[in-house]
Design a protein around this motif. Structure first.
Motif, PDB file in Angstrom:
ATOM      1  N   GLU A 184       0.845  -1.204   0.000  1.00 28.64           N
ATOM      2  CA  GLU A 184       0.000   0.000   0.000  1.00 28.64           C
ATOM      3  C   GLU A 184       0.873   1.244   0.000  1.00 28.64           C
ATOM      4  N   TYR A 187       2.567   1.714  -3.337  1.00 27.30           N
ATOM      5  CA  TYR A 187       1.654   2.348  -4.296  1.00 27.30           C
ATOM      6  C   TYR A 187       1.593   3.855  -4.088  1.00 27.30           C
ATOM      7  N   GLU A 207      -1.924  -9.654  -3.278  1.00 26.16           N
ATOM      8  CA  GLU A 207      -3.180  -9.820  -3.999  1.00 26.16           C
ATOM      9  C   GLU A 207      -2.982  -9.387  -5.454  1.00 26.16           C
ATOM     10  N   ARG A 208      -3.529 -10.150  -6.381  1.00 29.15           N
ATOM     11  CA  ARG A 208      -3.337  -9.819  -7.796  1.00 29.15           C
ATOM     12  C   ARG A 208      -3.819  -8.406  -8.098  1.00 29.15           C
ATOM     13  N   GLU A 209      -4.923  -8.002  -7.467  1.00 27.68           N
ATOM     14  CA  GLU A 209      -5.447  -6.656  -7.687  1.00 27.68           C
ATOM     15  C   GLU A 209      -4.412  -5.591  -7.315  1.00 27.68           C
ATOM     16  N   MET A 210      -3.715  -5.788  -6.189  1.00 26.45           N
ATOM     17  CA  MET A 210      -2.702  -4.828  -5.775  1.00 26.45           C
ATOM     18  C   MET A 210      -1.498  -4.864  -6.725  1.00 26.45           C
ATOM     19  N   LEU A 212      -1.512  -5.541  -9.889  1.00 28.14           N
ATOM     20  CA  LEU A 212      -1.891  -4.859 -11.122  1.00 28.14           C
ATOM     21  C   LEU A 212      -2.062  -3.360 -10.904  1.00 28.14           C
ATOM     22  N   LYS A 213      -2.516  -2.973  -9.724  1.00 28.82           N
ATOM     23  CA  LYS A 213      -2.683  -1.566  -9.391  1.00 28.82           C
ATOM     24  C   LYS A 213      -1.339  -0.842  -9.412  1.00 28.82           C
ATOM     25  N   GLU A 216       0.016  -0.693 -13.051  1.00 25.00           N
ATOM     26  CA  GLU A 216      -0.617   0.344 -13.872  1.00 25.00           C
ATOM     27  C   GLU A 216      -0.058   1.728 -13.538  1.00 25.00           C
ATOM     28  N   LEU A 244      -0.944 -13.141 -16.387  1.00 19.04           N
ATOM     29  CA  LEU A 244      -1.463 -11.814 -16.045  1.00 19.04           C
ATOM     30  C   LEU A 244      -2.376 -11.286 -17.149  1.00 19.04           C
TER      31      LEU A 244
END
Length: 266
Positions: A184, A187, A207-210, A212-213, A216, A244
């Motif tokens: 976190e 990011y 987590e995959r979401e993190m 990818l976040k 990006e 991915l």
């Protein structure tokens, strides 16, 4: 083609005991036996073409032996293995030491603030990193929590950001996706900055979401595939990147092209 930007090996005579001790400290099981031959076998099974080896100098007296061994590995396994050098923040005459690393043809240095028990923004590290950057050396830093060592964390994202803002290194890599289990903060503080992030010891814990976040926001051009072998299985890590939900050229950049450019490989 795949370049693994973050691996470790131990001399055969101490590999077994070293792996045993680290497994006990971390509570995880190594994916290889930690030897040079074990790394080569893992590469063959996982389609990894080149592995970058990152030695850690845990006390100043190790400087010569660690870096001479690194140079010998590079001579013997040219095109297959590529070892960085190492330096300790308490090494005397750090400029001469870094000149030696450069003269040996080693492409960069590995710093491990937790093993070396020094905060990454300590003046000793700052001096080393500033001069290393002037020599064109890549600066690889363990970042975030070390699973086998107690607090404090010696390279958290806020202190890493201070280094970036102060020194503005051109070729710095923060391992473990910028800060292991501090993503976190990665990011918020590091994503999008002029620094490379490697994926070592990350995929099983983020987590995959993190993932990818951060990808990006940071941009895929500064993400380097890495395993932290022997602590992660290279074949599984490659498959994770291949799976991915991003464009094929993004995957190829992460797996190979970004590292090739950073290492100035032909």
């Amino acid at each position: 083609m795949v370049i693994d930007f973050h691996t470790h090996i131990f001399p055969d005579r101490i590999a077994s005991k070293s792996i045993e001790n680290l497994e006990k400290a971390s509570g995880i099981t190594a994916a290889t036996d930690g030897t040079l031959s074990g790394l080569l076998n893992s590469m063959e099974k996982s389609t990894v073409s080149v592995s970058v080896i990152l030695p850690v100098v845990t006390k100043p007296s190790q400087f010569d032996s660690v870096n001479q061994f690194a140079a010998e590995v590079n001579r013997t396994y040219s095109g297959k293995l590529l070892s960085f050098g190492g330096i300790h923040p308490d090494c005397e005459d750090y400029k001469n030491k870094l000149d030696t690393i450069k003269d040996l043809g080693l492409p960069g240095i590995k710093l491990h603030p937790d093993y070396q028990r020094v905060m990454i923004d300590d003046v000793r590290y700052m001096n080393i990193m500033e001069y290393a950057d002037s020599l064109g050396l890549i600066i690889m830093v363990h970042a975030g929590i070390d699973i086998g060592l107690p607090n404090p964390v010696h390279c958290p994202p806020d202190r890493a950001r201070k280094v970036l803002d102060t020194i503005k290194p051109s070729k710095m890599v923060l391992a473990h996706y910028g800060g292991w289990k501090q993503w976190e903060e990665v990011y918020e503080l590091l994503a999008g900055e002029n620094v490379y992030l490697d994926t070592s010891f990350t995929f099983d814990y983020i987590e995959r979401e993190m993932f990818l976040k951060i990808l990006e926001k940071h941009g895929h051009e500064k993400i380097l595939f890495a395993t932290d072998s022997p602590w992660s299985d290279a074949k599984k890590a490659v498959e994770t990147v291949r799976s991915l939900p991003v464009l094929a050229n993004v995957k190829e950049d992460i797996l190979y092209n970004n590292a090739k450019r950073l290492l100035n490989m032909k």
